[in-house]
Motif scaffolding. Structure first.
Motif, mmCIF file in Angstrom:
data_model
loop_
_atom_site.group_PDB
_atom_site.id
_atom_site.type_symbol
_atom_site.label_atom_id
_atom_site.label_comp_id
_atom_site.label_asym_id
_atom_site.label_seq_id
_atom_site.Cartn_x
_atom_site.Cartn_y
_atom_site.Cartn_z
ATOM 1 N N GLY A 289 0.796 -1.226 0.000
ATOM 2 C CA GLY A 289 0.000 0.000 0.000
ATOM 3 C C GLY A 289 0.822 1.266 0.000
ATOM 4 O O GLY A 289 0.269 2.361 -0.170
ATOM 5 N N LYS A 290 2.119 1.195 0.198
ATOM 6 C CA LYS A 290 2.977 2.369 0.235
ATOM 7 C C LYS A 290 3.402 2.734 -1.184
ATOM 8 O O LYS A 290 3.985 1.918 -1.892
ATOM 9 C CB LYS A 290 4.204 2.096 1.098
ATOM 10 C CG LYS A 290 5.144 3.287 1.192
ATOM 11 C CD LYS A 290 6.366 2.940 2.044
ATOM 12 C CE LYS A 290 7.321 4.132 2.108
ATOM 13 N NZ LYS A 290 8.525 3.819 2.919
ATOM 14 N N PRO A 291 3.144 3.964 -1.621
ATOM 15 C CA PRO A 291 3.485 4.347 -2.998
ATOM 16 C C PRO A 291 4.946 4.767 -3.130
ATOM 17 O O PRO A 291 5.604 5.137 -2.153
ATOM 18 C CB PRO A 291 2.551 5.535 -3.263
ATOM 19 C CG PRO A 291 2.365 6.163 -1.933
ATOM 20 C CD PRO A 291 2.363 5.029 -0.946
ATOM 21 N N CYS A 292 5.416 4.734 -4.338
ATOM 22 C CA CYS A 292 6.772 5.189 -4.652
ATOM 23 C C CYS A 292 6.855 6.700 -4.416
ATOM 24 O O CYS A 292 5.912 7.451 -4.721
ATOM 25 C CB CYS A 292 7.093 4.858 -6.107
ATOM 26 S SG CYS A 292 8.747 5.344 -6.643
ATOM 27 N N LYS A 293 7.978 7.167 -3.892
ATOM 28 C CA LYS A 293 8.110 8.576 -3.542
ATOM 29 C C LYS A 293 8.356 9.475 -4.746
ATOM 30 O O LYS A 293 8.196 10.701 -4.649
ATOM 31 C CB LYS A 293 9.244 8.754 -2.529
ATOM 32 C CG LYS A 293 10.623 8.453 -3.095
ATOM 33 C CD LYS A 293 11.704 8.655 -2.045
ATOM 34 C CE LYS A 293 13.105 8.424 -2.643
ATOM 35 N NZ LYS A 293 14.166 8.654 -1.640
ATOM 36 N N SER A 294 8.748 8.901 -5.845
ATOM 37 C CA SER A 294 9.044 9.693 -7.039
ATOM 38 C C SER A 294 8.114 9.325 -8.186
ATOM 39 O O SER A 294 7.561 8.219 -8.237
ATOM 40 C CB SER A 294 10.497 9.485 -7.489
ATOM 41 O OG SER A 294 11.409 9.798 -6.461
ATOM 42 N N LYS A 295 7.949 10.269 -9.110
ATOM 43 C CA LYS A 295 7.125 9.993 -10.277
ATOM 44 C C LYS A 295 7.883 9.095 -11.257
ATOM 45 O O LYS A 295 9.058 9.313 -11.537
ATOM 46 C CB LYS A 295 6.731 11.291 -10.966
ATOM 47 C CG LYS A 295 5.837 11.082 -12.185
ATOM 48 C CD LYS A 295 5.452 12.398 -12.845
ATOM 49 C CE LYS A 295 4.583 12.143 -14.065
ATOM 50 N NZ LYS A 295 4.173 13.423 -14.738
ATOM 51 N N VAL A 296 7.169 8.091 -11.766
ATOM 52 C CA VAL A 296 7.744 7.161 -12.738
ATOM 53 C C VAL A 296 6.834 7.145 -13.951
ATOM 54 O O VAL A 296 5.602 7.095 -13.829
ATOM 55 C CB VAL A 296 7.874 5.738 -12.149
ATOM 56 C CG1 VAL A 296 8.445 4.780 -13.193
ATOM 57 C CG2 VAL A 296 8.762 5.756 -10.897
ATOM 58 N N VAL A 297 7.441 7.219 -15.126
ATOM 59 C CA VAL A 297 6.691 7.153 -16.386
ATOM 60 C C VAL A 297 7.136 5.907 -17.151
ATOM 61 O O VAL A 297 8.189 5.316 -16.853
ATOM 62 C CB VAL A 297 6.913 8.426 -17.237
ATOM 63 C CG1 VAL A 297 6.333 9.637 -16.518
ATOM 64 C CG2 VAL A 297 8.386 8.632 -17.548
ATOM 65 N N ASP A 322 15.764 -3.926 -7.980
ATOM 66 C CA ASP A 322 15.738 -3.570 -6.570
ATOM 67 C C ASP A 322 16.598 -2.329 -6.316
ATOM 68 O O ASP A 322 16.243 -1.479 -5.472
ATOM 69 C CB ASP A 322 16.233 -4.737 -5.721
ATOM 70 C CG ASP A 322 15.895 -4.558 -4.250
ATOM 71 O OD1 ASP A 322 14.701 -4.349 -3.930
ATOM 72 O OD2 ASP A 322 16.819 -4.600 -3.412
ATOM 73 N N LYS A 323 17.695 -2.173 -7.036
ATOM 74 C CA LYS A 323 18.512 -0.956 -6.911
ATOM 75 C C LYS A 323 17.714 0.265 -7.360
ATOM 76 O O LYS A 323 17.794 1.335 -6.748
ATOM 77 C CB LYS A 323 19.779 -1.095 -7.749
ATOM 78 C CG LYS A 323 20.752 -2.139 -7.227
ATOM 79 C CD LYS A 323 21.973 -2.233 -8.137
ATOM 80 C CE LYS A 323 22.936 -3.299 -7.628
ATOM 81 N NZ LYS A 323 24.130 -3.433 -8.519
ATOM 82 N N PHE A 324 16.949 0.100 -8.447
ATOM 83 C CA PHE A 324 16.087 1.185 -8.924
ATOM 84 C C PHE A 324 15.046 1.549 -7.865
ATOM 85 O O PHE A 324 14.795 2.735 -7.602
ATOM 86 C CB PHE A 324 15.409 0.763 -10.230
ATOM 87 C CG PHE A 324 14.323 1.691 -10.689
ATOM 88 C CD1 PHE A 324 14.629 2.819 -11.451
ATOM 89 C CD2 PHE A 324 12.992 1.455 -10.349
ATOM 90 C CE1 PHE A 324 13.620 3.689 -11.877
ATOM 91 C CE2 PHE A 324 11.985 2.321 -10.768
ATOM 92 C CZ PHE A 324 12.297 3.443 -11.525
ATOM 93 N N LEU A 325 14.429 0.537 -7.253
ATOM 94 C CA LEU A 325 13.401 0.786 -6.242
ATOM 95 C C LEU A 325 13.966 1.552 -5.047
ATOM 96 O O LEU A 325 13.351 2.512 -4.558
ATOM 97 C CB LEU A 325 12.806 -0.544 -5.764
ATOM 98 C CG LEU A 325 11.903 -1.295 -6.746
ATOM 99 C CD1 LEU A 325 11.517 -2.651 -6.168
ATOM 100 C CD2 LEU A 325 10.648 -0.479 -7.080
ATOM 101 N N GLN A 326 15.110 1.138 -4.573
ATOM 102 C CA GLN A 326 15.697 1.790 -3.405
ATOM 103 C C GLN A 326 16.041 3.251 -3.684
ATOM 104 O O GLN A 326 15.844 4.130 -2.834
ATOM 105 C CB GLN A 326 16.939 1.019 -2.964
ATOM 106 C CG GLN A 326 16.638 -0.379 -2.440
ATOM 107 C CD GLN A 326 17.881 -1.117 -1.996
ATOM 108 O OE1 GLN A 326 18.723 -0.563 -1.291
ATOM 109 N NE2 GLN A 326 18.014 -2.377 -2.393
ATOM 110 N N LYS A 327 16.537 3.493 -4.904
ATOM 111 C CA LYS A 327 16.933 4.855 -5.254
ATOM 112 C C LYS A 327 15.734 5.740 -5.593
ATOM 113 O O LYS A 327 15.688 6.914 -5.182
ATOM 114 C CB LYS A 327 17.901 4.801 -6.450
ATOM 115 C CG LYS A 327 18.364 6.164 -6.904
ATOM 116 C CD LYS A 327 19.313 6.034 -8.086
ATOM 117 C CE LYS A 327 19.778 7.401 -8.577
ATOM 118 N NZ LYS A 327 20.715 7.299 -9.717
#
Length: 334
Positions: A289-297, A322-327
């Motif tokens: 349920g937690k959204p990504c903090k940055s906008k992704v297109v 996973d590196k992309f997700l963390q960053k």
């Protein structure tokens, strides 16, 4: 003159004796011609026959080979046939191809071809999960041939592949026809995702399209029928249960509202009347349920945005993503 006459008479007598001896040695029953009468009480005269020479070999025309002693034409033909068979085996070996060999090792299971080893494993343990064969998807086509299976769902094989790479089924009970499509092209980890299409039969441009991926991608999607239920296993190993007749979700890690309720990470992108992975729309990435903090297109995840793109996911391995997700999002898939 008298002496000459005597000599000639003696010569004719001698010749008659020789002819009589020759006739007696033959198997024919014909009487000897001009044979001299037998002389009683006198030993027969044995003539000295001329030496018989073996006939000369005839010269062979066109440089044809002379067969060795003891070799017959039948022996030569037999050897030629054996040689032709050996050459055919060599040709068959040189024509070997991996796809042809795989086809030889397949068996028909539920009206589609699955490698025999995997078919036996499914039969022995229907709950067994299959891991991806690798990270990168080598299939570069979106064209697939589908066959309907018992339980009213389709298994589809992409052109150039020899095993299924897609599961499809549809629900026609609602106002819109909802079709589910689970992809595992090339049995690779890269493009393990699924699409949900709410099609308007009269106005395609109004169809609602959704594409989703769930992480970590541990297994290939699979499907089985249990009584009046249809159970689909997602890439995370989590299950979604459908009503086998209506294709409506009755339990598991997805809802009929296209929400993911599992414990992993989910990607979702929506569109109307077009491919959702193309364009400049927003991509939703969540974990519990937690959204990504940055906008992704879409181009961040599917960099080839051409109309004829194969839409390969940018991150073939989970470690890369996973590196992309963390960053980008501030959380990990683990």
């Amino acid at each position: 003159m008298k002496f000459l006459t005597i000599l000639i008479s003696a010569f004719f007598v001698f010749s008659s004796v020789v002819r009589a001896e020759d006739a007696s040695t033959q198997t024919t029953t014909a009487p000897a011609v001009n044979a001299a009468p037998a002389v009683q009480n006198q030993a027969p005269t044995v003539p000295v026959l001329p030496k018989v020479q073996a006939p000369k070999k005839k010269r062979v025309k066109n440089n044809a080979a002379v067969l060795p002693e003891g070799v017959t034409p039948e022996d030569v033909i037999s050897k030629i046939n054996e040689g032709n068979k050996a050459m055919q085996k060599l040709k068959e070996k040189s024509d070997y191809c991996e796809i042809c060999e795989l086809n030889k090792k397949t068996e028909t299971t539920a009206h589609t071809e699955i490698p025999a080893r995997e078919a036996k494993a499914i039969k022995d343990n229907p709950d067994a999960l299959t891991e991806p064969k690798g990270d990168e998807n080598s299939i570069n086509t979106r064209v697939a041939v589908c066959k309907t299976q018992p339980g009213i769902y389709d298994l589809c094989t992409y052109n150039g592949d020899v095993v299924p790479g897609q599961i499809r089924f549809a629900d026609r009970t609602g106002a819109l026809r909802r079709e589910w499509q689970f992809d595992f092209a090339g049995q690779a980890r890269q493009d393990l995702g699924f699409s949900i299409s709410d099609a308007n039969d009269e106005h395609v441009s109004q169809s609602k399209e959704t594409y989703m991926m769930v992480f970590p991608r541990r297994y290939l999607p699979s499907i089985r029928i249990e009584g009046d239920q249809q159970v689909v296993t997602l890439a995370t190993g989590e299950k979604v249960t459908f009503d086998a007749k209506t294709k409506r979700i009755v339990g598991g890690a997805l809802t009929n509202e296209k929400s993911y309720t599992g414990t992993g990470v989910a990607i979702r992108v929506d569109s109307t009347g077009e491919e959702p992975r193309l364009g400049n729309r927003s991509v939703t990435i969540t974990k519990n349920g937690k959204p990504c903090k940055s906008k992704v297109v879409p181009r961040n995840l599917w960099p080839d945005q051409a109309d004829n793109s194969m839409l390969h996911f940018k991150y073939p391995s989970d470690a890369e993503f996973d590196k992309f997700l963390q960053k980008t999002c501030g959380f990990s898939m683990y």
